[in-house]
Design a protein around this motif. Structure first.
Motif, PDB file in Angstrom:
ATOM      1  N   SER A 216       0.836  -1.203   0.000  1.00 26.60           N
ATOM      2  CA  SER A 216       0.000   0.000   0.000  1.00 26.60           C
ATOM      3  C   SER A 216       0.869   1.251   0.000  1.00 26.60           C
TER       4      SER A 216
ATOM      5  N   ASP B 277       1.323   3.693   2.022  1.00 27.83           N
ATOM      6  CA  ASP B 277       2.073   4.045   3.231  1.00 27.83           C
ATOM      7  C   ASP B 277       2.954   2.905   3.733  1.00 27.83           C
TER       8      ASP B 277
ATOM      9  N   SER C 200      -4.857  -1.960  -3.050  1.00 34.09           N
ATOM     10  CA  SER C 200      -5.150  -0.578  -3.395  1.00 34.09           C
ATOM     11  C   SER C 200      -4.253   0.366  -2.590  1.00 34.09           C
TER      12      SER C 200
ATOM     13  N   GLU D 268      -4.720   2.867  -0.627  1.00 36.39           N
ATOM     14  CA  GLU D 268      -5.088   3.098   0.769  1.00 36.39           C
ATOM     15  C   GLU D 268      -5.123   1.815   1.595  1.00 36.39           C
TER      16      GLU D 268
ATOM     17  N   GLY E 167      -6.943   3.361  -6.798  1.00 36.44           N
ATOM     18  CA  GLY E 167      -7.338   3.907  -5.516  1.00 36.44           C
ATOM     19  C   GLY E 167      -8.850   3.918  -5.371  1.00 36.44           C
TER      20      GLY E 167
ATOM     21  N   TRP F 192     -13.594   0.397  -6.538  1.00 33.74           N
ATOM     22  CA  TRP F 192     -12.296   0.588  -7.152  1.00 33.74           C
ATOM     23  C   TRP F 192     -12.388   0.185  -8.621  1.00 33.74           C
TER      24      TRP F 192
ATOM     25  N   ASP G 274      -3.266   5.186  -9.648  1.00 38.57           N
ATOM     26  CA  ASP G 274      -4.102   5.354  -8.466  1.00 38.57           C
ATOM     27  C   ASP G 274      -5.472   5.927  -8.818  1.00 38.57           C
TER      28      ASP G 274
END
Length: 301
Positions: free
Chosen positions: A66, A68, A120, A122, A167, A174, A223
């Protein structure tokens, strides 16, 4: 040796696998380990899934991460026998459920029946494929639930897979890219039949660019869902990579590319509309294309 398979957009986290050969009574054993790398940090092995209270899988590899770096997906299993899809969060690897518990290890000598290929940005949705006891189907998991939902195929097709996911595009929605049969397709929700990419590109005015191509798979998606890439057969007969930037496609500026939008009509160009409205549309000022009554709506994206 080590091989990264995905990296976050900011370059802070990469995932993939490392492998080693170890001496064995009959030669060498080959082990593969899923790895998470951080910029400036030490490699982190993610481990494998447990088989039971006493044993765990020998091998694993990570396919996607992901935005992050907190959610990672991939496979765990035995490199010469089977793979099981996993999701890794908060330092813990957990299995993703499959459509059936039927054994497909014989089929996995050629290709694995159950795999997670993308997550995805997020970290909420995971896509891949799963064996239903007869065929391998494209599936979507929610990271929190880990139960697969089979995505519909193009009518007449029996197998497919989901390779990539955009995203979040609306509540629990999605854009998913993959394959149905031997065709590159996009899913805009989990209940409608997928849109064939060749049909989509032709409807957007790119008929000349795709003429003679046979697009086989959507392997990557931006995204925002508007840029896609994959592989297919070039008009010269060779396997080529294709890329389509749909952020600024040609305008539908003549009646050949116009289409009627009304209640119950699913637009073939790949965008969504709701009854009584159109998505990113403007009136052309009054010309008609034979739809009757009132101005046409020309779509600009």
């Amino acid at each position: 040796e080590a091989y990264p398979l995905d990296v976050t957009a900011d370059g802070s986290v990469a995932v993939g696998y490392s492998y080693e050969d170890a001496p064995h009574l009959f030669g060498f054993n080959f082990w593969v380990s899923a790895v998470r790398w951080t910029n400036g940090g030490s490699p982190q092995e993610l481990g494998t899934l447990r088989i039971d209270a006493f044993f765990s899988d020998d091998d694993s590899y990570a396919t996607a991460v992901s935005a992050d770096g907190s959610v990672i997906v991939g496979q765990s299993g035995e490199i010469d026998d089977y793979w099981r899809p996993f999701v890794w969060t908060s330092g813990s690897m957990e299995p993703l459920a499959t459509l059936t518990t039927a054994n497909c290890s014989i089929r996995s000598k050629i290709y694995s029946c159950n795999e997670a290929w993308d997550v995805s940005p997020e970290g909420l949705a995971i896509v891949g494929k799963s064996f239903d006891g007869t065929n391998t189907l494209p599936v979507r998991w929610f990271t929190s639930q880990r139960t697969p939902t089979a995505l519909p195929l193009v009518p007449g097709d029996s197998e497919g897979w989901a390779s990539c996911v955009s995203g979040l595009d609306g509540p629990d929605n999605w854009v998913v890219g993959g394959t149905s049969g031997d065709k590159a397709v996009l899913w805009y929700n989990e209940t409608d039949f997928p849109t064939e990419v060749e049909t989509l590109l032709k409807s957007l005015g790119a008929e000349a660019q795709v003429r003679g191509w046979r697009l086989r798979d959507v392997a990557a998606i931006a995204d925002d869902g508007r840029s896609r890439a994959g592989y297919g057969v070039h008009p010269n007969g060779q396997n080529w990579i294709w890329y389509a930037d749909l952020r600024t496609p040609p305008h539908n500026d003549n009646c050949e590319n116009a289409q009627f939008i009304g209640e119950g009509v699913i637009p073939t160009y790949g965008e969504r509309s709701t009854v009584g409205t159109t998505h990113d549309a403007r009136s052309d000022g009054g010309s008609t294309c034979g739809f009757g009554g009132g101005p046409d709506a020309w779509y600009e994206f």
